[in-house]
Motif scaffolding. Sequence first.
Motif, PDB file in Angstrom:
ATOM      1  N   VAL A 206     -11.878 -43.588  47.950  1.00 17.32           N
ATOM      2  CA  VAL A 206     -10.720 -44.093  47.218  1.00 17.32           C
ATOM      3  C   VAL A 206     -10.888 -45.584  46.957  1.00 17.32           C
ATOM      4  CG1 VAL A 206      -8.212 -44.371  47.304  1.00 17.32           C
ATOM      5  CG2 VAL A 206      -9.275 -42.433  48.440  1.00 17.32           C
ATOM      6  N   ALA A 207     -10.523 -46.034  45.785  1.00 26.06           N
ATOM      7  CA  ALA A 207     -10.427 -47.455  45.431  1.00 26.06           C
ATOM      8  C   ALA A 207     -11.695 -48.234  45.762  1.00 26.06           C
ATOM      9  CB  ALA A 207      -9.217 -48.090  46.105  1.00 26.06           C
ATOM     10  N   ASN A 208     -12.845 -47.694  45.399  1.00 30.10           N
ATOM     11  CA  ASN A 208     -14.092 -48.365  45.733  1.00 30.10           C
ATOM     12  C   ASN A 208     -14.301 -49.669  44.967  1.00 30.10           C
ATOM     13  OD1 ASN A 208     -14.461 -46.952  43.403  1.00 30.10           O
ATOM     14  ND2 ASN A 208     -16.237 -45.800  44.118  1.00 30.10           N
ATOM     15  N   VAL A 209     -13.599 -49.868  43.872  1.00 33.71           N
ATOM     16  CA  VAL A 209     -13.729 -51.111  43.125  1.00 33.71           C
ATOM     17  C   VAL A 209     -13.140 -52.285  43.923  1.00 33.71           C
ATOM     18  CG1 VAL A 209     -11.571 -50.938  41.804  1.00 33.71           C
ATOM     19  CG2 VAL A 209     -13.515 -52.140  40.837  1.00 33.71           C
ATOM     20  N   VAL A 210     -12.191 -52.022  44.806  1.00 30.90           N
ATOM     21  CA  VAL A 210     -11.576 -53.063  45.619  1.00 30.90           C
ATOM     22  C   VAL A 210     -12.166 -53.083  47.030  1.00 30.90           C
ATOM     23  CG1 VAL A 210      -9.400 -53.849  46.636  1.00 30.90           C
ATOM     24  CG2 VAL A 210      -9.429 -52.947  44.324  1.00 30.90           C
ATOM     25  N   LEU A 211     -12.282 -51.909  47.635  1.00 34.28           N
ATOM     26  CA  LEU A 211     -12.692 -51.840  49.032  1.00 34.28           C
ATOM     27  C   LEU A 211     -14.178 -52.128  49.241  1.00 34.28           C
ATOM     28  CD1 LEU A 211     -10.594 -48.778  50.225  1.00 34.28           C
ATOM     29  CD2 LEU A 211     -10.040 -51.200  50.332  1.00 34.28           C
ATOM     30  N   GLY A 212     -15.007 -51.829  48.257  1.00 34.43           N
ATOM     31  CA  GLY A 212     -16.434 -52.109  48.370  1.00 34.43           C
ATOM     32  C   GLY A 212     -16.738 -53.589  48.533  1.00 34.43           C
ATOM     33  N   PRO A 213     -16.243 -54.427  47.620  1.00 35.88           N
ATOM     34  CA  PRO A 213     -16.483 -55.868  47.791  1.00 35.88           C
ATOM     35  C   PRO A 213     -15.836 -56.441  49.056  1.00 35.88           C
ATOM     36  CG  PRO A 213     -15.891 -55.406  45.533  1.00 35.88           C
ATOM     37  CD  PRO A 213     -15.693 -54.130  46.293  1.00 35.88           C
ATOM     38  N   CYS A 214     -14.662 -55.922  49.424  1.00 35.14           N
ATOM     39  CA  CYS A 214     -14.026 -56.388  50.675  1.00 35.14           C
ATOM     40  C   CYS A 214     -14.908 -56.076  51.878  1.00 35.14           C
ATOM     41  CB  CYS A 214     -12.650 -55.749  50.847  1.00 35.14           C
ATOM     42  SG  CYS A 214     -11.417 -56.389  49.720  1.00 35.14           S
ATOM     43  N   ALA A 215     -15.501 -54.886  51.905  1.00 36.17           N
ATOM     44  CA  ALA A 215     -16.389 -54.512  53.005  1.00 36.17           C
ATOM     45  C   ALA A 215     -17.620 -55.415  53.038  1.00 36.17           C
ATOM     46  CB  ALA A 215     -16.797 -53.052  52.870  1.00 36.17           C
ATOM     47  N   LEU A 216     -18.158 -55.734  51.867  1.00 38.90           N
ATOM     48  CA  LEU A 216     -19.320 -56.627  51.804  1.00 38.90           C
ATOM     49  C   LEU A 216     -18.989 -58.019  52.353  1.00 38.90           C
ATOM     50  CD1 LEU A 216     -20.779 -55.688  48.321  1.00 38.90           C
ATOM     51  CD2 LEU A 216     -21.887 -55.367  50.522  1.00 38.90           C
ATOM     52  N   VAL A 217     -17.863 -58.561  51.943  1.00 35.70           N
ATOM     53  CA  VAL A 217     -17.479 -59.911  52.360  1.00 35.70           C
ATOM     54  C   VAL A 217     -17.164 -59.950  53.852  1.00 35.70           C
ATOM     55  CG1 VAL A 217     -15.688 -61.684  52.100  1.00 35.70           C
ATOM     56  CG2 VAL A 217     -16.701 -60.637  50.083  1.00 35.70           C
ATOM     57  N   LEU A 218     -16.382 -58.986  54.342  1.00 36.65           N
ATOM     58  CA  LEU A 218     -16.034 -58.990  55.763  1.00 36.65           C
ATOM     59  C   LEU A 218     -17.257 -58.776  56.651  1.00 36.65           C
ATOM     60  CD1 LEU A 218     -12.635 -57.086  55.823  1.00 36.65           C
ATOM     61  CD2 LEU A 218     -13.050 -59.477  56.354  1.00 36.65           C
ATOM     62  N   GLY A 219     -18.172 -57.918  56.218  1.00 37.46           N
ATOM     63  CA  GLY A 219     -19.392 -57.713  56.985  1.00 37.46           C
ATOM     64  C   GLY A 219     -20.240 -58.974  57.047  1.00 37.46           C
ATOM     65  N   ALA A 220     -20.346 -59.669  55.915  1.00 32.62           N
ATOM     66  CA  ALA A 220     -21.119 -60.916  55.886  1.00 32.62           C
ATOM     67  C   ALA A 220     -20.471 -61.999  56.754  1.00 32.62           C
ATOM     68  CB  ALA A 220     -21.266 -61.403  54.450  1.00 32.62           C
ATOM     69  N   LEU A 221     -19.138 -62.095  56.706  1.00 35.41           N
ATOM     70  CA  LEU A 221     -18.447 -63.080  57.544  1.00 35.41           C
ATOM     71  C   LEU A 221     -18.607 -62.761  59.030  1.00 35.41           C
ATOM     72  CD1 LEU A 221     -15.114 -63.713  55.606  1.00 35.41           C
ATOM     73  CD2 LEU A 221     -16.933 -65.354  56.067  1.00 35.41           C
ATOM     74  N   ALA A 222     -18.543 -61.482  59.368  1.00 34.92           N
ATOM     75  CA  ALA A 222     -18.714 -61.096  60.771  1.00 34.92           C
ATOM     76  C   ALA A 222     -20.112 -61.459  61.260  1.00 34.92           C
ATOM     77  CB  ALA A 222     -18.450 -59.602  60.941  1.00 34.92           C
ATOM     78  N   LEU A 223     -21.117 -61.232  60.438  1.00 34.31           N
ATOM     79  CA  LEU A 223     -22.478 -61.589  60.824  1.00 34.31           C
ATOM     80  C   LEU A 223     -22.643 -63.109  60.922  1.00 34.31           C
ATOM     81  CD1 LEU A 223     -24.586 -59.039  58.774  1.00 34.31           C
ATOM     82  CD2 LEU A 223     -24.187 -59.059  61.234  1.00 34.31           C
ATOM     83  N   ALA A 224     -22.000 -63.837  60.023  1.00 32.66           N
ATOM     84  CA  ALA A 224     -22.089 -65.298  60.048  1.00 32.66           C
ATOM     85  C   ALA A 224     -21.423 -65.877  61.299  1.00 32.66           C
ATOM     86  CB  ALA A 224     -21.455 -65.889  58.798  1.00 32.66           C
ATOM     87  N   ARG A 225     -20.416 -65.179  61.818  1.00 32.64           N
ATOM     88  CA  ARG A 225     -19.709 -65.649  63.011  1.00 32.64           C
ATOM     89  C   ARG A 225     -20.264 -65.045  64.298  1.00 32.64           C
ATOM     90  NH1 ARG A 225     -13.375 -66.050  61.209  1.00 32.64           N
ATOM     91  NH2 ARG A 225     -13.759 -67.367  59.408  1.00 32.64           N
ATOM     92  N   ASN A 226     -21.461 -64.482  64.233  1.00 29.95           N
ATOM     93  CA  ASN A 226     -22.170 -63.953  65.397  1.00 29.95           C
ATOM     94  C   ASN A 226     -21.373 -62.898  66.153  1.00 29.95           C
ATOM     95  OD1 ASN A 226     -24.424 -65.559  64.938  1.00 29.95           O
ATOM     96  ND2 ASN A 226     -23.516 -67.263  66.066  1.00 29.95           N
ATOM     97  N   THR A 227     -21.017 -61.834  65.463  1.00 30.90           N
ATOM     98  CA  THR A 227     -20.293 -60.743  66.098  1.00 30.90           C
ATOM     99  C   THR A 227     -21.179 -60.017  67.096  1.00 30.90           C
ATOM    100  OG1 THR A 227     -19.034 -58.729  65.696  1.00 30.90           O
ATOM    101  CG2 THR A 227     -20.895 -59.131  64.247  1.00 30.90           C
ATOM    102  N   THR A 228     -20.564 -59.421  68.087  1.00 36.04           N
ATOM    103  CA  THR A 228     -21.310 -58.597  69.027  1.00 36.04           C
ATOM    104  C   THR A 228     -21.524 -57.196  68.470  1.00 36.04           C
ATOM    105  OG1 THR A 228     -19.274 -57.964  70.162  1.00 36.04           O
ATOM    106  CG2 THR A 228     -20.477 -59.866  71.029  1.00 36.04           C
ATOM    107  N   ARG A 229     -20.809 -56.867  67.415  1.00 32.73           N
ATOM    108  CA  ARG A 229     -20.928 -55.559  66.771  1.00 32.73           C
ATOM    109  C   ARG A 229     -21.728 -55.689  65.474  1.00 32.73           C
ATOM    110  NH1 ARG A 229     -14.789 -53.446  67.858  1.00 32.73           N
ATOM    111  NH2 ARG A 229     -15.017 -53.409  70.119  1.00 32.73           N
ATOM    112  N   ARG A 230     -22.944 -56.131  65.599  1.00 34.66           N
ATOM    113  CA  ARG A 230     -23.784 -56.393  64.437  1.00 34.66           C
ATOM    114  C   ARG A 230     -24.070 -55.126  63.645  1.00 34.66           C
ATOM    115  NH1 ARG A 230     -25.932 -61.180  63.993  1.00 34.66           N
ATOM    116  NH2 ARG A 230     -27.688 -60.454  62.765  1.00 34.66           N
ATOM    117  N   PHE A 231     -24.338 -54.016  64.333  1.00 35.92           N
ATOM    118  CA  PHE A 231     -24.655 -52.781  63.637  1.00 35.92           C
ATOM    119  C   PHE A 231     -23.472 -52.313  62.794  1.00 35.92           C
ATOM    120  CE2 PHE A 231     -24.855 -48.114  63.411  1.00 35.92           C
ATOM    121  CZ  PHE A 231     -26.046 -47.985  62.711  1.00 35.92           C
TER     122      PHE A 231
END
Length: 122
Positions: free
Chosen positions: A65-90
Amino acid sequence: MTTLTPDHDTETRHDTGTRHDTGTGTATEPAAKSPAAPAKRGAPRGQADGMAVAAFVLGLVGTLVANVVLGPCALVLGALALARNTTRRFRAVLGMALGAVDLIILATLATADGTLSWTIGG
């Protein structure tokens, strides 16, 4: 007989937060924090872990559902989490991959029928 007594110049701290001078028995106020002391921030690692989970969930839901909105949000949040050294990298990487899959599904289905909206079953 010899007894040990504490020094009269020392201060002891009790659970109430006030200091008591053992020599005079009077209570003194605790020292004020200096304004130059850095303020404590929230737990950045906890926020990054939350972003990794959110990226995974948004990427997963975005495949349906709503991949035009949720896809980019997932990309941005995943990149921010990796940039902030998350323990849940996978989970962050998986969220980014699902966000990319969301956009690939959107592009594939949009070229198939020529619109940005799509339905299952025609």
